[in-house]
Write a protein that holds these residues in place. Structure first.
Motif, PDB file in Angstrom:
ATOM      1  N   ASN A   1      36.218   0.243 122.647  1.00  0.00           N
ATOM      2  CA  ASN A   1      35.525  -0.039 123.904  1.00  0.00           C
ATOM      3  C   ASN A   1      36.264   0.592 125.072  1.00  0.00           C
ATOM      4  O   ASN A   1      37.478   0.486 125.167  1.00  0.00           O
TER       5      ASN A   1
ATOM      6  N   ASN B   1      27.776  -2.241 135.327  1.00  0.00           N
ATOM      7  CA  ASN B   1      28.237  -3.559 134.914  1.00  0.00           C
ATOM      8  C   ASN B   1      27.054  -4.508 134.986  1.00  0.00           C
ATOM      9  O   ASN B   1      26.541  -4.795 136.057  1.00  0.00           O
TER      10      ASN B   1
ATOM     11  N   TYR C   1      35.871   0.370 129.225  1.00  0.00           N
ATOM     12  CA  TYR C   1      35.131  -0.336 130.266  1.00  0.00           C
ATOM     13  C   TYR C   1      36.010  -0.613 131.467  1.00  0.00           C
ATOM     14  O   TYR C   1      37.230  -0.442 131.449  1.00  0.00           O
TER      15      TYR C   1
ATOM     16  N   SER D   1      30.268  -1.343 129.333  1.00  0.00           N
ATOM     17  CA  SER D   1      31.209  -0.673 128.437  1.00  0.00           C
ATOM     18  C   SER D   1      30.545   0.429 127.630  1.00  0.00           C
ATOM     19  O   SER D   1      29.350   0.435 127.407  1.00  0.00           O
TER      20      SER D   1
END
Length: 187
Positions: free
Chosen positions: A150, A133, A152, A140
């Motif tokens: 996506n 992150n 994530y 992601s």
């Protein structure tokens, strides 16, 4: 002469020394900067090679009996060009770090174990692939030409977002089995 030959400024400042059957020494302001020895040469201080525009002999360092490897700077970028075999970068002796094959794969190693390799189809990862992150993209995995799909985690929850078209989860093998979605461990 059977003895050493000196070039001096006055009686106390050496400029060059030529030892019979031995080293040649060059000095700058009475400080030895270059010396030949039984293994080759030794430079004390910096060895400066001005920018060169190509790898064919102008302002570069070459290695190999046929000058197979060139190291140079063109005024903007730094180059290591190997014209035969692989380019193998090692962080320590006997342990691979990066291997670049001519017209082929680039391999990245961690503790002498291949972890990442480019292939004709794309890339291959061996081991765990972590997307950290970074505070911007939530680490992601983005798929599609416009990052339309996506996957994530936002440090609290996990998301699988489809941003365009329909979203299919399918078991498309020749002998498909069931698809399970498990909401809680053990259920």
């Amino acid at each position: 002469s059977d003895n050493a030959v000196f070039i001096r400024k006055g009686t106390d400042e050496s400029i060059a020394k030529f030892n019979a059957d031995g080293a040649v020494e060059l000095y700058y302001d009475n400080s030895k900067k270059f010396e030949t020895n039984t293994n080759g040469n030794q430079v004390t201080g910096q060895l400066v090679i001005p920018d060169g525009g190509n790898n064919t002999g102008n302002n570069n360092v070459t290695f190999g009996s046929d000058n197979d490897c060139h190291v140079y700077h063109n005024g903007t970028d730094f180059f290591i060009v190997n014209t035969t075999g692989n380019l193998d970068l090692r962080a320590k002796a006997g342990e691979k770090s990066i291997l670049a094959a001519p017209d082929g794969a680039v391999e990245l190693y961690e503790d002498n174990t291949k972890r990442f390799e480019t292939t004709t189809a794309g890339v291959e990862v061996t081991g765990k692939l972590t997307f950290a992150n970074d505070g911007l993209a939530n680490g992601s995995i983005d798929l599609g030409a416009d990052a339309d799909l996506n996957l994530y985690h936002d440090n609290s929850d996990a998301y699988f977002d489809n941003n365009t078209g329909d979203f299919y989860i399918r078991n498309a093998g020749s002998n498909p089995n069931q698809i399970y979605i498990q909401g809680k461990g053990g259920e």
